[in-house]
Design a protein around this motif. Structure first.
Motif, PDB file in Angstrom:
ATOM      1  N   ARG A  31       0.809  -1.231   0.000  1.00 21.58           N
ATOM      2  CA  ARG A  31       0.000   0.000   0.000  1.00 21.58           C
ATOM      3  C   ARG A  31       0.831   1.264   0.000  1.00 21.58           C
ATOM      4  NH1 ARG A  31      -4.446  -2.231   4.289  1.00 21.58           N
ATOM      5  NH2 ARG A  31      -5.286  -3.842   2.903  1.00 21.58           N
ATOM      6  N   ASN A  32       2.073   1.156   0.434  1.00 19.12           N
ATOM      7  CA  ASN A  32       2.938   2.325   0.430  1.00 19.12           C
ATOM      8  C   ASN A  32       4.383   1.855   0.545  1.00 19.12           C
ATOM      9  OD1 ASN A  32       3.596   5.009   0.335  1.00 19.12           O
ATOM     10  ND2 ASN A  32       2.567   5.565   2.249  1.00 19.12           N
ATOM     11  N   ASP A  33       5.290   2.636  -0.005  1.00 16.14           N
ATOM     12  CA  ASP A  33       6.714   2.318   0.061  1.00 16.14           C
ATOM     13  C   ASP A  33       7.430   3.665   0.121  1.00 16.14           C
ATOM     14  OD1 ASP A  33       9.332   1.421  -0.212  1.00 16.14           O
ATOM     15  OD2 ASP A  33       8.815  -0.055  -1.751  1.00 16.14           O
ATOM     16  N   VAL A  34       7.911   4.018   1.308  1.00 15.30           N
ATOM     17  CA  VAL A  34       8.440   5.350   1.537  1.00 15.30           C
ATOM     18  C   VAL A  34       9.874   5.266   2.042  1.00 15.30           C
ATOM     19  CG1 VAL A  34       8.173   7.453   2.911  1.00 15.30           C
ATOM     20  CG2 VAL A  34       6.153   6.223   2.110  1.00 15.30           C
ATOM     21  N   GLY A  35      10.742   6.096   1.468  1.00 17.01           N
ATOM     22  CA  GLY A  35      12.105   6.228   1.957  1.00 17.01           C
ATOM     23  C   GLY A  35      12.296   7.614   2.549  1.00 17.01           C
ATOM     24  N   PHE A  36      13.081   7.684   3.620  1.00 17.21           N
ATOM     25  CA  PHE A  36      13.353   8.973   4.252  1.00 17.21           C
ATOM     26  C   PHE A  36      14.638   8.859   5.059  1.00 17.21           C
ATOM     27  CE2 PHE A  36      12.753  12.036   7.786  1.00 17.21           C
ATOM     28  CZ  PHE A  36      12.682  13.190   7.036  1.00 17.21           C
ATOM     29  N   GLU A  37      15.573   9.743   4.781  1.00 19.24           N
ATOM     30  CA  GLU A  37      16.842   9.809   5.511  1.00 19.24           C
ATOM     31  C   GLU A  37      17.519   8.447   5.635  1.00 19.24           C
ATOM     32  OE1 GLU A  37      16.512  11.993   9.166  1.00 19.24           O
ATOM     33  OE2 GLU A  37      15.872  13.807   8.120  1.00 19.24           O
ATOM     34  N   GLY A  38      17.587   7.741   4.521  1.00 14.59           N
ATOM     35  CA  GLY A  38      18.289   6.468   4.495  1.00 14.59           C
ATOM     36  C   GLY A  38      17.513   5.299   5.061  1.00 14.59           C
ATOM     37  N   MET A  39      16.262   5.529   5.474  1.00 17.72           N
ATOM     38  CA  MET A  39      15.443   4.438   5.993  1.00 17.72           C
ATOM     39  C   MET A  39      14.265   4.206   5.051  1.00 17.72           C
ATOM     40  SD  MET A  39      15.489   4.960  10.127  1.00 17.72           S
ATOM     41  CE  MET A  39      15.223   6.719  10.225  1.00 17.72           C
ATOM     42  N   ARG A  40      13.587   3.091   5.243  1.00 24.73           N
ATOM     43  CA  ARG A  40      12.478   2.723   4.369  1.00 24.73           C
ATOM     44  C   ARG A  40      11.345   2.119   5.193  1.00 24.73           C
ATOM     45  NH1 ARG A  40      13.034  -1.919  -0.339  1.00 24.73           N
ATOM     46  NH2 ARG A  40      11.000  -1.613  -1.315  1.00 24.73           N
ATOM     47  N   TRP A  41      10.132   2.489   4.830  1.00 26.98           N
ATOM     48  CA  TRP A  41       8.934   1.934   5.454  1.00 26.98           C
ATOM     49  C   TRP A  41       8.042   1.406   4.334  1.00 26.98           C
ATOM     50  CZ3 TRP A  41      11.499   6.145   7.107  1.00 26.98           C
ATOM     51  CH2 TRP A  41      11.802   6.236   8.455  1.00 26.98           C
ATOM     52  N   VAL A  42       7.662   0.149   4.410  1.00 23.04           N
ATOM     53  CA  VAL A  42       6.769  -0.456   3.414  1.00 23.04           C
ATOM     54  C   VAL A  42       5.501  -0.876   4.152  1.00 23.04           C
ATOM     55  CG1 VAL A  42       6.439  -2.298   1.739  1.00 23.04           C
ATOM     56  CG2 VAL A  42       8.701  -1.264   2.013  1.00 23.04           C
ATOM     57  N   THR A  43       4.374  -0.403   3.651  1.00 29.09           N
ATOM     58  CA  THR A  43       3.094  -0.728   4.275  1.00 29.09           C
ATOM     59  C   THR A  43       2.401  -1.799   3.445  1.00 29.09           C
ATOM     60  OG1 THR A  43       2.927   1.541   5.055  1.00 29.09           O
ATOM     61  CG2 THR A  43       0.921   0.229   5.087  1.00 29.09           C
ATOM     62  N   VAL A  44       1.991  -2.871   4.116  1.00 28.79           N
ATOM     63  CA  VAL A  44       1.287  -3.972   3.453  1.00 28.79           C
ATOM     64  C   VAL A  44      -0.004  -4.256   4.204  1.00 28.79           C
ATOM     65  CG1 VAL A  44       3.405  -5.035   2.544  1.00 28.79           C
ATOM     66  CG2 VAL A  44       2.536  -5.723   4.785  1.00 28.79           C
ATOM     67  N   GLY A  45      -0.914  -4.937   3.534  1.00 30.48           N
ATOM     68  CA  GLY A  45      -2.157  -5.291   4.199  1.00 30.48           C
ATOM     69  C   GLY A  45      -2.902  -6.344   3.409  1.00 30.48           C
ATOM     70  N   SER A  46      -3.831  -6.984   4.099  1.00 34.30           N
ATOM     71  CA  SER A  46      -4.657  -7.997   3.452  1.00 34.30           C
ATOM     72  C   SER A  46      -5.718  -7.317   2.591  1.00 34.30           C
ATOM     73  CB  SER A  46      -5.346  -8.848   4.526  1.00 34.30           C
ATOM     74  OG  SER A  46      -6.342  -9.651   3.934  1.00 34.30           O
ATOM     75  N   PRO A  47      -5.932  -7.810   1.370  1.00 40.29           N
ATOM     76  CA  PRO A  47      -7.023  -7.261   0.558  1.00 40.29           C
ATOM     77  C   PRO A  47      -8.377  -7.385   1.266  1.00 40.29           C
ATOM     78  CG  PRO A  47      -5.588  -8.640  -0.771  1.00 40.29           C
ATOM     79  CD  PRO A  47      -5.160  -8.819   0.658  1.00 40.29           C
ATOM     80  N   ILE A  54       0.097  -3.261   8.050  1.00 41.06           N
ATOM     81  CA  ILE A  54       1.335  -3.619   8.735  1.00 41.06           C
ATOM     82  C   ILE A  54       2.440  -2.785   8.104  1.00 41.06           C
ATOM     83  CG2 ILE A  54       3.005  -5.435   9.222  1.00 41.06           C
ATOM     84  CD1 ILE A  54       0.688  -7.453   8.838  1.00 41.06           C
ATOM     85  N   VAL A  55       3.165  -2.055   8.929  1.00 44.32           N
ATOM     86  CA  VAL A  55       4.271  -1.254   8.429  1.00 44.32           C
ATOM     87  C   VAL A  55       5.564  -2.020   8.699  1.00 44.32           C
ATOM     88  CG1 VAL A  55       5.488   0.947   8.536  1.00 44.32           C
ATOM     89  CG2 VAL A  55       2.990   0.871   8.911  1.00 44.32           C
ATOM     90  N   LEU A  56       6.272  -2.352   7.637  1.00 42.08           N
ATOM     91  CA  LEU A  56       7.572  -3.020   7.751  1.00 42.08           C
ATOM     92  C   LEU A  56       8.609  -1.908   7.883  1.00 42.08           C
ATOM     93  CD1 LEU A  56       7.000  -5.592   4.871  1.00 42.08           C
ATOM     94  CD2 LEU A  56       6.577  -5.913   7.327  1.00 42.08           C
ATOM     95  N   GLU A  57       9.199  -1.810   9.054  1.00 42.26           N
ATOM     96  CA  GLU A  57      10.088  -0.689   9.325  1.00 42.26           C
ATOM     97  C   GLU A  57      11.476  -1.176   9.718  1.00 42.26           C
ATOM     98  OE1 GLU A  57       8.930   1.577  12.700  1.00 42.26           O
ATOM     99  OE2 GLU A  57       9.013  -0.107  14.064  1.00 42.26           O
ATOM    100  N   PRO A  58      12.474  -0.287   9.589  1.00 39.71           N
ATOM    101  CA  PRO A  58      13.815  -0.670  10.042  1.00 39.71           C
ATOM    102  C   PRO A  58      13.804  -0.897  11.552  1.00 39.71           C
ATOM    103  CG  PRO A  58      13.865   1.371   8.761  1.00 39.71           C
ATOM    104  CD  PRO A  58      12.431   1.057   9.024  1.00 39.71           C
ATOM    105  N   PRO A  59      14.698  -1.735  12.063  1.00 41.23           N
ATOM    106  CA  PRO A  59      14.760  -1.918  13.516  1.00 41.23           C
ATOM    107  C   PRO A  59      15.032  -0.574  14.196  1.00 41.23           C
ATOM    108  CG  PRO A  59      16.131  -3.537  12.399  1.00 41.23           C
ATOM    109  CD  PRO A  59      15.674  -2.555  11.357  1.00 41.23           C
ATOM    110  N   LEU A  60      14.218  -0.250  15.160  1.00 43.48           N
ATOM    111  CA  LEU A  60      14.327   0.992  15.938  1.00 43.48           C
ATOM    112  C   LEU A  60      14.457   2.200  14.999  1.00 43.48           C
ATOM    113  CD1 LEU A  60      14.153   1.833  18.844  1.00 43.48           C
ATOM    114  CD2 LEU A  60      16.640   1.847  18.931  1.00 43.48           C
ATOM    115  N   ALA A  61      13.401   2.456  14.256  1.00 40.59           N
ATOM    116  CA  ALA A  61      13.385   3.561  13.290  1.00 40.59           C
ATOM    117  C   ALA A  61      13.091   4.885  13.978  1.00 40.59           C
ATOM    118  CB  ALA A  61      12.345   3.270  12.210  1.00 40.59           C
ATOM    119  N   ASP A  62      13.763   5.139  15.060  1.00 33.53           N
ATOM    120  CA  ASP A  62      13.607   6.386  15.805  1.00 33.53           C
ATOM    121  C   ASP A  62      14.873   7.218  15.594  1.00 33.53           C
ATOM    122  OD1 ASP A  62      13.622   8.413  17.723  1.00 33.53           O
ATOM    123  OD2 ASP A  62      12.649   7.154  19.231  1.00 33.53           O
TER     124      ASP A  62
END
Length: 138
Positions: A31-47, A54-62
């Motif tokens: 549903r979404n694939d976003v990069g920011f400051e060297g990190m990436r967040w991919v959002t997936v979900g059930s149809p 569900i957001v697939l995020e880097p470990p400790l994306a803080d």
């Protein structure tokens, strides 16, 4: 008050491997694939659940996390110590065979649990445990 779950987060160390699992093996849509400051967040979900993601995020994306904290989370992820999510399915045995055939790492074959479900478990490519559950018929 009406509160609903809209998003949850799963830490992954390789988004391309995670996508191959969540999209191709589990059938979730991207549903979404976003990069920011060297990190990436991919959002997936059930149809079947357009309002839950569900957001697939880097470990400790803080951005304020210390290098030591990032390392600690990366080590816990590598050990499979972080929790994933629980999916529900109408047929846990068919889901198990599908995910196993797609290359999922099996943690537990389908079992009738004493708490009223039949479930199985896999590890995603990052090491997160994912459970698949089906209510047991009485």
């Amino acid at each position: 008050m009406n509160v609903k779950l809209s998003q949850c987060f799963i830490a992954v160390d390789d988004h391309d491997k995670a996508l191959a699992f969540y999209r191709d093996a589990l059938g979730l849509e991207v549903r979404n694939d976003v990069g920011f400051e060297g990190m990436r967040w991919v959002t997936v979900g059930s149809p079947a659940q357009p309002d839950v993601e569900i957001v697939l995020e880097p470990p400790l994306a803080d951005p304020n996390a210390s290098p030591a904290d990032r390392q600690a989370v990366a080590e816990l992820l590598a050990k499979g110590m972080l929790r994933g999510v629980i999916f529900s399915t109408e047929d846990v045995d068919a889901t198990f065979e599908h995910v196993r055939a797609a290359g999922g790492e099996v943690l537990q074959e389908p079992v009738d649990q004493p708490y009223g479900v039949r479930d199985c478990a896999f590890r995603d490519p990052a090491g997160n445990m994912l459970r698949f559950t089906q209510p047991r018929s009485s």
